[in-house]
Design a protein around this motif. Structure first.
Motif, PDB file in Angstrom:
ATOM      1  N   GLU A 149      36.779  37.499  33.283  1.00  0.00           N
ATOM      2  CA  GLU A 149      37.234  38.533  34.206  1.00  0.00           C
ATOM      3  C   GLU A 149      36.385  39.786  34.113  1.00  0.00           C
ATOM      4  OE1 GLU A 149      41.350  41.054  35.084  1.00  0.00           O
ATOM      5  OE2 GLU A 149      41.194  39.713  33.366  1.00  0.00           O
ATOM      6  N   ASN A 150      35.925  40.144  32.888  1.00  0.00           N
ATOM      7  CA  ASN A 150      35.176  41.387  32.736  1.00  0.00           C
ATOM      8  C   ASN A 150      33.768  41.309  33.297  1.00  0.00           C
ATOM      9  OD1 ASN A 150      33.908  39.845  30.820  1.00  0.00           O
ATOM     10  ND2 ASN A 150      34.640  41.014  29.043  1.00  0.00           N
ATOM     11  N   SER A 151      33.392  40.144  33.863  1.00  0.00           N
ATOM     12  CA  SER A 151      32.091  40.054  34.522  1.00  0.00           C
ATOM     13  C   SER A 151      32.106  40.667  35.915  1.00  0.00           C
ATOM     14  CB  SER A 151      31.654  38.587  34.630  1.00  0.00           C
ATOM     15  OG  SER A 151      32.478  37.893  35.566  1.00  0.00           O
ATOM     16  N   ILE A 152      33.277  40.979  36.434  1.00  0.00           N
ATOM     17  CA  ILE A 152      33.370  41.591  37.756  1.00  0.00           C
ATOM     18  C   ILE A 152      32.766  42.985  37.684  1.00  0.00           C
ATOM     19  CG2 ILE A 152      34.943  42.349  39.586  1.00  0.00           C
ATOM     20  CD1 ILE A 152      36.943  40.274  38.552  1.00  0.00           C
ATOM     21  N   PRO A 153      31.848  43.325  38.589  1.00  0.00           N
ATOM     22  CA  PRO A 153      31.218  44.647  38.508  1.00  0.00           C
ATOM     23  C   PRO A 153      32.196  45.764  38.814  1.00  0.00           C
ATOM     24  CG  PRO A 153      30.585  43.522  40.536  1.00  0.00           C
ATOM     25  CD  PRO A 153      31.332  42.516  39.709  1.00  0.00           C
ATOM     26  N   GLY A 154      31.930  46.921  38.227  1.00  0.00           N
ATOM     27  CA  GLY A 154      32.786  48.077  38.468  1.00  0.00           C
ATOM     28  C   GLY A 154      32.355  49.241  37.610  1.00  0.00           C
ATOM     29  N   PRO A 155      32.939  50.400  37.813  1.00  0.00           N
ATOM     30  CA  PRO A 155      32.552  51.595  37.064  1.00  0.00           C
ATOM     31  C   PRO A 155      32.980  51.510  35.610  1.00  0.00           C
ATOM     32  CG  PRO A 155      34.459  52.063  38.439  1.00  0.00           C
ATOM     33  CD  PRO A 155      33.992  50.680  38.794  1.00  0.00           C
ATOM     34  N   GLY A 156      32.342  52.319  34.785  1.00  0.00           N
ATOM     35  CA  GLY A 156      32.678  52.375  33.380  1.00  0.00           C
ATOM     36  C   GLY A 156      34.043  52.977  33.143  1.00  0.00           C
ATOM     37  N   ALA A 210      30.421  50.266  48.158  1.00  0.00           N
ATOM     38  CA  ALA A 210      29.025  50.614  48.464  1.00  0.00           C
ATOM     39  C   ALA A 210      28.150  50.457  47.233  1.00  0.00           C
ATOM     40  CB  ALA A 210      28.957  52.049  48.993  1.00  0.00           C
ATOM     41  N   GLU A 211      28.708  50.715  46.057  1.00  0.00           N
ATOM     42  CA  GLU A 211      27.913  50.655  44.822  1.00  0.00           C
ATOM     43  C   GLU A 211      27.952  49.300  44.139  1.00  0.00           C
ATOM     44  OE1 GLU A 211      27.336  53.139  40.621  1.00  0.00           O
ATOM     45  OE2 GLU A 211      28.642  53.901  42.225  1.00  0.00           O
ATOM     46  N   TYR A 212      29.126  48.607  44.198  1.00  0.00           N
ATOM     47  CA  TYR A 212      29.294  47.412  43.373  1.00  0.00           C
ATOM     48  C   TYR A 212      29.434  46.120  44.164  1.00  0.00           C
ATOM     49  CZ  TYR A 212      30.012  50.821  39.687  1.00  0.00           C
ATOM     50  OH  TYR A 212      29.844  51.859  38.801  1.00  0.00           O
ATOM     51  N   GLY A 213      29.431  46.182  45.483  1.00  0.00           N
ATOM     52  CA  GLY A 213      29.476  44.961  46.265  1.00  0.00           C
ATOM     53  C   GLY A 213      30.870  44.582  46.718  1.00  0.00           C
ATOM     54  N   ALA A 244      42.830  46.520  38.415  1.00  0.00           N
ATOM     55  CA  ALA A 244      42.900  45.962  39.773  1.00  0.00           C
ATOM     56  C   ALA A 244      41.528  45.491  40.203  1.00  0.00           C
ATOM     57  CB  ALA A 244      43.438  47.009  40.749  1.00  0.00           C
ATOM     58  N   VAL A 245      41.534  44.617  41.190  1.00  0.00           N
ATOM     59  CA  VAL A 245      40.298  44.121  41.793  1.00  0.00           C
ATOM     60  C   VAL A 245      40.360  44.450  43.282  1.00  0.00           C
ATOM     61  CG1 VAL A 245      38.961  42.071  42.378  1.00  0.00           C
ATOM     62  CG2 VAL A 245      39.990  42.272  40.112  1.00  0.00           C
ATOM     63  N   SER A 246      39.285  45.025  43.814  1.00  0.00           N
ATOM     64  CA  SER A 246      39.226  45.374  45.224  1.00  0.00           C
ATOM     65  C   SER A 246      38.265  44.430  45.941  1.00  0.00           C
ATOM     66  CB  SER A 246      38.759  46.824  45.398  1.00  0.00           C
ATOM     67  OG  SER A 246      38.858  47.223  46.757  1.00  0.00           O
ATOM     68  N   VAL A 247      38.669  43.989  47.129  1.00  0.00           N
ATOM     69  CA  VAL A 247      37.898  43.016  47.912  1.00  0.00           C
ATOM     70  C   VAL A 247      37.576  43.624  49.266  1.00  0.00           C
ATOM     71  CG1 VAL A 247      37.884  40.686  48.883  1.00  0.00           C
ATOM     72  CG2 VAL A 247      39.102  41.132  46.740  1.00  0.00           C
ATOM     73  N   ALA A 248      36.317  43.485  49.706  1.00  0.00           N
ATOM     74  CA  ALA A 248      35.902  44.097  50.973  1.00  0.00           C
ATOM     75  C   ALA A 248      34.997  43.183  51.779  1.00  0.00           C
ATOM     76  CB  ALA A 248      35.205  45.431  50.714  1.00  0.00           C
TER      77      ALA A 248
END
Length: 425
Positions: free
Chosen positions: A3-10, A30-33, A46-50
């Motif tokens: 799960e921690n492989s999902i990109p995101g801010p520190g 815009a920054e992480y896909g 949480a996980v955000s999907v776009a």
């Protein structure tokens, strides 16, 4: 894949800033896909999907995270309607769709909707000075939904007070005035319910009758009425407001919409129900405004089983956010995404995009039950207003979108409205 492989801010940058989750998600994607992790206030992961394709992979989920909808709890005595478990939600939703999605019931109330919209156009035509679009259009939308579902709020002062009471409950929660506002709202609904008790039974277009026939308790009926009134008066009012805002800033598009309205209506001040089908460019402009300013900028679900999204493992129980605003401005599907281009909604253009590239009313089993009714109301109101009036922005008044249950302009949208001259028609 963990799960921690999902990109995101520190960790130090995870909390959504004061500007709001709706804007935070835009920057996040815009920054992480298209799939990004973040922490909600309080540390909830949480996980955000776009991405519309990834949205479709989760559209079947019929569970919302309860803590995300606690703000609606004051309106609900019989359980939060927005987080009902699937076994309760499915039959409740079917009843609502049987009423709110019915074309025959829309048409049966169209004359009254037209009367209300025409009255607003007349008041605006006689008004001297700036008009607060969201305030007036939300009150109009509320009167429409009350007429549709309850039999109407014939007193304009009552409709105005109901709008104010809803805002007080949402903004103050358990604070000063919220309890009194909620008591007043319930008294209004109870009075209407009492009046409806003497009506003839069996009218399937009547929301109250349909809920009662389905065996819903009085408390659940009252909760349903309040939540529908809340959602409908905000959503339709702001959708029309943002459309007028964009048309006023794009006069060449506004002129084309007005020409279409003139061509379809002729000398009539308002369309007939069948005319809405012919107002194709007006509908495209409305949809393009809802793309740029979606009434609900995001949604949320709770994963009920393990998922794989974009190559990332999403465990059961994860809070999944849908950034509808980010989906609507994803340049992969919307070239020059910030431009106002109604032609994006020609049948050919729609067919070339994924199904969930445009989701102004949500998706799946939690999508808005009243979307069809909302479109009828919005198109009618726009046609009536644009047939009679020309709109211009008030110079120096900032229009800043904020998330307040819906995507709202922080200090309303101020316009001047002047009667159209015969030459401009």
């Amino acid at each position: 894949m963990p799960e921690n492989s999902i990109p995101g801010p520190g960790p130090g940058a995870d909390l959504a800033p004061v500007s709001g989750l709706h804007e935070y998600q835009l920057r996040l994607h815009a920054e992480y896909g298209p799939v990004a992790r973040f922490l909600l206030p309080g540390g909830l992961p949480a996980v955000s999907v776009a991405d519309p394709v990834l949205l479709e992979a989760t559209a079947h989920i019929d569970k919302r995270p309860e803590e995300m909808f606690d703000f609606l709890a004051p309106l609900c005595e019989a359980g939060n309607l927005q987080t009902l478990p699937a076994d309760e939600h499915t039959p409740w939703r079917k009843v609502l769709l049987s009423v709110l999605a019915g074309r025959r019931s829309h048409q049966a109330r169209f004359a009254r909707f037209t009367e209300l919209a025409t009255d607003l156009a007349g008041r605006w035509a006689a008004h001297d000075g700036p008009i607060a679009l969201q305030k007036d259009l939300s009150a109009l939308s509320l009167r429409m939904i009350c007429d549709y579902a309850l039999g109407g709020l014939d007193d304009p002062a009552t409709a105005e007070r109901v709008v104010t009471a809803f805002q007080t409950v949402l903004e103050n929660g358990d604070g000063d005035g919220a309890g009194q506002a909620l008591t007043y709202l319930r008294s209004v609904v109870d009075r209407i319910l009492g009046n409806k008790a003497g009506d003839k039974a069996g009218d399937k277009s009547d929301l109250i009758g349909a809920l009662a026939a389905a065996g819903m308790s009085p408390a659940r009926i009252r909760d349903t009425v309040l939540v529908i009134m809340l959602a409908a008066h905000h959503t339709t009012g702001v959708a029309v407001s943002w459309t007028l805002h964009l048309l006023a800033r794009h006069p060449e598009i506004a002129a084309r919409v007005a020409a279409e309205v003139d061509g379809v209506l002729g000398d009539r001040p308002a369309p007939a129900y069948a005319d809405l089908r012919r107002l194709t460019y007006l509908e495209m402009a409305l949809k393009e405004s809802m793309r740029l300013y979606p009434p609900g900028p995001y949604g949320a679900r709770e994963a009920t089983h393990d998922l794989t999204l974009g190559g990332h493992h999403i465990p059961s129980g994860t809070t999944i956010f849908y950034s509808f605003w980010a989906v609507h401005t994803n340049p992969r599907y919307w070239p020059d995404p910030q431009a106002f281009i109604p032609e994006r909604f020609t049948p050919e253009a729609i067919a070339a995009r994924p199904r969930y590239a445009f989701v102004p009313f949500g998706l799946g089993p939690r999508a808005c039950e009243g979307s069809g009714l909302a479109m009828v109301e919005a198109e009618l109101v726009l046609a009536v207003l644009l047939k009679r009036l020309e709109f211009a922005p008030v110079a120096g008044h900032p229009v800043v979108p904020v998330e307040r249950f819906v995507l709202w302009a922080a200090d309303d949208i101020l316009m001047t409205a002047t009667p159209r001259t015969p030459q401009s028609r």
